[in-house]
Design an enzyme around this catalytic site. Structure first.
Site, PDB file in Angstrom:
ATOM      1  N   LYS A 115       0.831  -1.209   0.000  1.00 31.36           N
ATOM      2  CA  LYS A 115       0.000   0.000   0.000  1.00 31.36           C
ATOM      3  C   LYS A 115       0.868   1.263   0.000  1.00 31.36           C
ATOM      4  CE  LYS A 115      -1.862   1.843   3.996  1.00 31.36           C
ATOM      5  NZ  LYS A 115      -1.615   3.278   4.112  1.00 31.36           N
ATOM      6  N   ASN A 116       1.828   1.324   0.928  1.00 30.70           N
ATOM      7  CA  ASN A 116       2.550   2.582   1.083  1.00 30.70           C
ATOM      8  C   ASN A 116       3.563   2.855  -0.032  1.00 30.70           C
ATOM      9  OD1 ASN A 116       1.004   3.198   3.260  1.00 30.70           O
ATOM     10  ND2 ASN A 116       2.524   2.615   4.814  1.00 30.70           N
ATOM     11  N   CYS A 158      -5.361   8.040   8.667  1.00 30.45           N
ATOM     12  CA  CYS A 158      -5.725   7.568   9.998  1.00 30.45           C
ATOM     13  C   CYS A 158      -5.426   8.618  11.053  1.00 30.45           C
ATOM     14  CB  CYS A 158      -4.948   6.300  10.334  1.00 30.45           C
ATOM     15  SG  CYS A 158      -5.481   4.874   9.394  1.00 30.45           S
ATOM     16  N   ARG A 169       0.443  14.330  13.016  1.00 27.57           N
ATOM     17  CA  ARG A 169       0.869  14.114  11.632  1.00 27.57           C
ATOM     18  C   ARG A 169       1.045  15.422  10.845  1.00 27.57           C
ATOM     19  NH1 ARG A 169      -1.965   8.897   9.086  1.00 27.57           N
ATOM     20  NH2 ARG A 169       0.138   8.580   8.305  1.00 27.57           N
ATOM     21  N   ASP A 173       3.684   0.505  12.091  1.00 32.58           N
ATOM     22  CA  ASP A 173       2.462  -0.055  11.493  1.00 32.58           C
ATOM     23  C   ASP A 173       2.194  -1.489  11.943  1.00 32.58           C
ATOM     24  OD1 ASP A 173       2.261   2.340  10.205  1.00 32.58           O
ATOM     25  OD2 ASP A 173       3.042   1.625   8.298  1.00 32.58           O
ATOM     26  N   ARG A 199      -9.286  -0.105   3.470  1.00 32.27           N
ATOM     27  CA  ARG A 199      -8.415   0.877   2.808  1.00 32.27           C
ATOM     28  C   ARG A 199      -7.028   0.308   2.567  1.00 32.27           C
ATOM     29  NH1 ARG A 199      -7.258   5.173   6.503  1.00 32.27           N
ATOM     30  NH2 ARG A 199      -5.472   5.177   5.132  1.00 32.27           N
TER      31      ARG A 199
HETATM   32  N1  EPU Z   1       6.594  14.279  10.923  1.00 39.29           N
HETATM   33  C1  EPU Z   1       6.767  15.591  11.254  1.00 39.29           C
HETATM   34  N2  EPU Z   1       6.707  16.495  10.247  1.00 39.29           N
HETATM   35  C2  EPU Z   1       6.503  16.151   8.943  1.00 39.29           C
HETATM   36  C3  EPU Z   1       6.335  14.791   8.633  1.00 39.29           C
HETATM   37  C4  EPU Z   1       6.386  13.866   9.661  1.00 39.29           C
HETATM   38  O1  EPU Z   1       6.947  15.948  12.395  1.00 39.29           O
HETATM   39  O2  EPU Z   1       6.466  17.029   8.083  1.00 39.29           O
HETATM   40  C5  EPU Z   1       6.651  13.263  12.009  1.00 39.29           C
HETATM   41  C6  EPU Z   1       5.305  12.535  12.165  1.00 39.29           C
HETATM   42  O3  EPU Z   1       4.434  13.251  12.988  1.00 39.29           O
HETATM   43  C7  EPU Z   1       5.738  11.226  12.756  1.00 39.29           C
HETATM   44  C8  EPU Z   1       7.099  10.980  12.092  1.00 39.29           C
HETATM   45  O4  EPU Z   1       7.535  12.242  11.613  1.00 39.29           O
HETATM   46  O5  EPU Z   1       5.923  11.367  14.128  1.00 39.29           O
HETATM   47  C9  EPU Z   1       7.115   9.995  10.964  1.00 39.29           C
HETATM   48  O6  EPU Z   1       6.101  10.306  10.026  1.00 39.29           O
HETATM   49  P1  EPU Z   1       6.226   9.977   8.500  1.00 39.29           P
HETATM   50  O7  EPU Z   1       6.226  11.258   7.747  1.00 39.29           O
HETATM   51  O8  EPU Z   1       7.332   9.021   8.259  1.00 39.29           O
HETATM   52  O9  EPU Z   1       4.853   9.252   8.231  1.00 39.29           O
HETATM   53  P2  EPU Z   1       3.954   9.393   6.977  1.00 39.29           P
HETATM   54  O10 EPU Z   1       4.778   9.610   5.758  1.00 39.29           O
HETATM   55  O11 EPU Z   1       2.834  10.342   7.225  1.00 39.29           O
HETATM   56  C10 EPU Z   1       4.018   6.870   6.282  1.00 39.29           C
HETATM   57  C11 EPU Z   1       2.988   5.807   6.115  1.00 39.29           C
HETATM   58  C12 EPU Z   1       2.451   5.403   7.478  1.00 39.29           C
HETATM   59  C13 EPU Z   1       3.606   4.923   8.330  1.00 39.29           C
HETATM   60  C14 EPU Z   1       4.715   5.983   8.388  1.00 39.29           C
HETATM   61  C15 EPU Z   1       5.933   5.537   9.145  1.00 39.29           C
HETATM   62  C16 EPU Z   1       2.039   6.365   3.962  1.00 39.29           C
HETATM   63  C17 EPU Z   1       0.905   6.895   3.187  1.00 39.29           C
HETATM   64  N3  EPU Z   1       1.910   6.341   5.274  1.00 39.29           N
HETATM   65  O12 EPU Z   1       3.339   7.945   6.908  1.00 39.29           O
HETATM   66  O13 EPU Z   1       1.549   4.356   7.250  1.00 39.29           O
HETATM   67  O14 EPU Z   1       3.135   4.683   9.621  1.00 39.29           O
HETATM   68  O15 EPU Z   1       5.088   6.376   7.071  1.00 39.29           O
HETATM   69  O16 EPU Z   1       6.471   4.423   8.551  1.00 39.29           O
HETATM   70  O17 EPU Z   1       3.039   5.939   3.393  1.00 39.29           O
HETATM   71  C18 EPU Z   1      -0.209   2.902   7.778  1.00 39.29           C
HETATM   72  O18 EPU Z   1       0.060   2.298   6.724  1.00 39.29           O
HETATM   73  O19 EPU Z   1      -1.001   2.451   8.651  1.00 39.29           O
HETATM   74  C19 EPU Z   1       0.447   4.177   8.035  1.00 39.29           C
HETATM   75  C20 EPU Z   1       0.034   5.027   8.964  1.00 39.29           C
END
Ligand code: EPU
Length: 417
Positions: free
Chosen positions: A22-23, A116, A121, A304, A396
């Site tokens: 998915k990701n 989610c 986030r 995750d 999803r």
């Molecule tokens: N963060 C910040 N600022 C930013 C971006 C992130 O502070 O601008 C913080 C977040 O709050 C969090 C950490 O950095 O504490 C890591 O967040 P990350 O940006 O890596 O997460 P994401 O890109 O929003 C993706 C996956 C998530 C998965 C995370 C971590 C997608 C669409 N989502 O999220 O997937 O948990 O990476 O591996 O790729 C899931 O599949 O259930 C899911 C939530």
């Protein structure tokens, strides 16, 4: 309203084939619009997050053809226009249209993404990256207008190794002038999948999968092809199902390295596990030892899988501890597990799981995708009937979850009532 009903306690036997990640897929699909030609993405999972991205691509004028798990996207008639809030908030990954449209047209109008509800986030690092490349970001409530006269390569240090920010900055930088270096980049396999795809279209990216990614700007991206890697979180979820109820359950189409943080923990817990090139075989044991786990970016234990893993720790002998370091609000599954008979104490960013406890079927709610996966696993293990509400969250992210589990012996149905 769709619900999942499970009569628990059934042994799991046979084979489960893992789908595309998915990701990865949710980043590859928006990345495709950087091409001026036609791209093909194979092994696309059939999940509603992909349907939501498909809708946005078609709204922007792309011609999308789906044949089984192949997606062919023709970008020739693409038009840059505002992505409405109703479409952006359907999923988290709509934020990848920021980097992709900015990279292609130097302008994007879009709303804050959905996804989610597991913590604040923020997307500040994505925006900081775009600004470092020369873009101006206007924030108007929930809406963002990001534009640049010219995008120029720069050195960008990420305060946190964010998956989303790493990919988004890569997307914005592939056509920027000169060299962009992302320092403290996230190292997840999904990022390597996206970089390989962009390179296949003509980009010049090196270092994906390490903490320093270098992107040399190019003028044009053409036709491209890629295959989505197997979903390591889906794989991990079914591996945990095998540890709960498996009798030589086979989990196929995996990259064992991608789930090593999980399989090493399972070995530490005494779970019988045989790992082969692209599959593994797993069985349950009633002699599971307690473990301590802390979530981390790749190659650490993935956040995750934290919630699905909690279900398994309920059955371990002794008190296990799970620490969540990525999201502030990823324990919404815990009260439901406790209602089902678990003994879990929440202590700020940690949970202490006192085991072993027997689970009993109850009516519960999937508050988010992985909380839902945790409750499906709990329902499979519990005695009696478990009913899970709000299962749209689960659908999803898990392709054919009902059929995959039914095929290996689970008594599980999706009901619409
Ligand atoms: N963060 C910040 N600022 C930013 C971006 C992130 O502070 O601008 C913080 C977040 O709050 C969090 C950490 O950095 O504490 C890591 O967040 P990350 O940006 O890596 O997460 P994401 O890109 O929003 C993706 C996956 C998530 C998965 C995370 C971590 C997608 C669409 N989502 O999220 O997937 O948990 O990476 O591996 O790729 C899931 O599949 O259930 C899911 C939530």
């Amino acid at each position: 309203m769709k619900k999942i009903k499970i009569n628990g306690g059934k042994e799991l036997k046979g084979s489960i084939k893992i789908s595309g990640a998915k990701n990865s897929a949710v980043a590859l699909v928006p990345a495709s619009l950087l091409s001026d030609g036609v791209v093909t993405i194979d092994n696309i999972p059939n999940i509603s997050d992909i349907d939501a991205l498909n809708e946005i691509l078609e709204y922007l004028g792309a011609k999308v053809t789906r044949e089984k798990d192949k997606m062919i996207i023709d970008q020739k008639n693409l038009e840059n226009k505002e992505i409405p809030e109703s479409k952006a908030k359907k999923l988290r990954a709509s934020y990848y249209f920021m980097g992709a449209l900015l990279g292609k047209y130097k302008r994007v109008e879009i709303y804050f993404p959905g996804g989610c509800s597991i913590g604040a986030r923020p997307i500040n690092l994505h925006l900081k990256g775009f600004e470092a490349l020369g873009a101006n970001v206007i924030e108007n409530g929930n809406k963002y207008i990001i534009e640049a006269e010219e995008l120029k390569g720069n050195n960008i240090y990420l305060d946190v190794p964010s998956v989303g920010a790493t990919v988004n900055i890569m997307l914005a930088a592939v056509k920027a002038k000169g060299l962009t270096i992302i320092e403290n980049a996230a190292k997840e396999p999904e990022i390597v999948n996206v970089a390989t795809f962009l390179n296949n279209m003509g980009a010049k990216i090196t270092g994906a999968g390490t903490s320093e990614i270098r992107i040399k700007g190019v003028n044009k991206l053409g036709n491209g092809f890629t295959e989505v890697i197997p979903d390591r979180i889906e794989a991990g979820t079914y591996v945990i199902a095998g540890a709960l109820l498996g009798n030589n359950l086979k989990i196929e189409n995996i990259i064992p390295d991608h789930i090593e943080s999980l399989t090493l923990k399972l070995k530490e817990m005494n779970v019988p596990l045989e790992i082969h090139d692209d599959y593994l075989i797993i069985s349950k044991t009633d002699k599971m030892k307690k473990v301590n786990i802390k979530t981390q970016g790749y190659p650490g234990f993935p956040t995750d899988l934290q919630q699905p893993m909690t279900t398994l720790l309920v059955g371990c002998n002794g008190t296990s501890t799970l620490e969540e370091t990525i999201y502030e609000n990823r324990f919404q599954n815990v009260p439901f597990l406790n209602e089902m008979g678990a003994d879990i104490i929440i202590d700020k960013r940690k949970i202490h799981i006192n085991g072993p406890k027997q689970l009993v079927g109850k009516e519960v709610i999937a508050t988010d995708l992985r909380a839902g996966a945790c409750l499906v696993l709990a329902g499979l293990k519990a005695s009696g009937t478990t009913v899970i509400k709000d299962v749209e969250h689960i659908l999803r992210g898990y392709e054919n979850i009902i059929e995959k589990l039914k095929n290996v012996g689970a008594d599980i149905v999706l009901v619409d009532e």
